[in-house]
Scaffold this active site. Sequence first.
Site, PDB file in Angstrom:
ATOM      1  N   TYR A 139       0.794  -1.213   0.000  1.00  0.00           N
ATOM      2  CA  TYR A 139       0.000   0.000   0.000  1.00  0.00           C
ATOM      3  C   TYR A 139       0.835   1.275   0.000  1.00  0.00           C
ATOM      4  O   TYR A 139       0.294   2.378   0.090  1.00  0.00           O
ATOM      5  CB  TYR A 139      -0.941   0.005   1.200  1.00  0.00           C
ATOM      6  N   LYS A 189       3.226 -15.339   3.757  1.00  0.00           N
ATOM      7  CA  LYS A 189       3.269 -16.190   2.563  1.00  0.00           C
ATOM      8  C   LYS A 189       4.734 -16.367   2.169  1.00  0.00           C
ATOM      9  O   LYS A 189       5.128 -16.151   1.019  1.00  0.00           O
ATOM     10  CB  LYS A 189       2.438 -15.570   1.433  1.00  0.00           C
ATOM     11  N   ASP A 222      -2.933 -18.692   3.498  1.00  0.00           N
ATOM     12  CA  ASP A 222      -4.028 -19.459   2.901  1.00  0.00           C
ATOM     13  C   ASP A 222      -4.528 -20.534   3.866  1.00  0.00           C
ATOM     14  O   ASP A 222      -5.741 -20.723   4.041  1.00  0.00           O
ATOM     15  CB  ASP A 222      -3.627 -20.065   1.552  1.00  0.00           C
ATOM     16  N   ASP A 246      -5.575  -6.690   5.651  1.00  0.00           N
ATOM     17  CA  ASP A 246      -6.783  -6.111   5.067  1.00  0.00           C
ATOM     18  C   ASP A 246      -7.770  -7.215   4.692  1.00  0.00           C
ATOM     19  O   ASP A 246      -8.968  -7.153   5.000  1.00  0.00           O
ATOM     20  CB  ASP A 246      -6.393  -5.290   3.835  1.00  0.00           C
ATOM     21  N   ASP A 250     -11.353  -8.516   7.020  1.00  0.00           N
ATOM     22  CA  ASP A 250     -12.700  -8.499   6.457  1.00  0.00           C
ATOM     23  C   ASP A 250     -13.336  -9.883   6.501  1.00  0.00           C
ATOM     24  O   ASP A 250     -14.542 -10.025   6.737  1.00  0.00           O
ATOM     25  CB  ASP A 250     -12.667  -7.977   5.023  1.00  0.00           C
TER      26      ASP A 250
END
Length: 357
Positions: A139, A189, A222, A246, A250
């Site tokens: 970001y 990851k 994951d 992020d 959610d």
Amino acid sequence: MKAPLRIAVIGGDGIGPEVTREACRVLRAAAAKGLSDLELTHFPHGADHYLATGETLSQRTFESLRDDFDAILFGAVGDPRVPDGRHARDLLLGLRVRLDLFLNRRPLRLRAPELSPLRSADSAPIDFEIFRENTEGLYVGIGRVEHEGTPDEVAVSESVASRFGVERIVRRAFEHAAPRGLRVTLADKANAVPHMFGLWRRVFAEVASGYPGVESEMRYVDALAMEMIRVPDRFGVIVTSNLLGDILSDLGAEVVGGPGLAPSANVNPGVHGLYEPVHGSAPDIVGTGRANPMAAVLSAALLLRDHGAVEAADAVEAAVDAALASGVRTPDLGGTATTSDVGNWLAKRVGGADTSP
């Protein structure tokens, strides 16, 4: 005499002004009850202000928000009349970066089991937090597009992680978990992105070694996402990067009842903080009375708690729980109450009025 808690209020766009209005009503009720001493100052910034003045956030206003207030209560940004989102970037992302609000804290607590889509929600308590790094990662906006509009077009976005940035949020996660007896989980990851997440893993292991009494683990994101659905009650604090946080936060919000119940805090602990619901501006329901103010109210409770007004924060959260138990819910939660109905009920409850039918 202790100075009052100075709160800047920016309603922003869409339903933002509607839900922050109700959160302020609840805050004023807590103050009237003697649970907190606070001052609310409203700022007009948002799409309307930008379209009328051309100003997103002036340097003078930024300095006032930084120097004259203890915290910011924020509504939402995003308006189709500003398709490039310029005002939203300067307001929300700009404040996060310029105030160095490196910790995005997302409490995820299931307050009413029937609101979760998970079948096991009524038998296992869900109450964990996500600590999302808020100023680095993908970001930061570093990148380029080459040969745009041609068959050879290539887009490159760069993700940035510094040892300083990673260490300070990982350490905050352990500091938060230690006195509460919580497990800390790193979501990364590293198997696919070894350079950046290799740094996260090295720093996580180093910080964890200084907290031998805190259980810790590393999970690929994951696999962790699947575990959030299968066994969400196993988590205490999840710490992760900007993008992964992020997405996971959610997902977690939906697990505990949806964005209408999801508060958040963007903080530089002990320095400044911006508190906001995470549901966005929802321009399609503006003015309909369908917006759920509970996430904004719970964000205000986080603000109170972070600034030492624990009794007031407890009263606000207890009022939300009581409203849910009493069926005082907006349509997103299966109820018929309006935005102002919910805010009024919560304010009365916090203020000590009889809210029984």
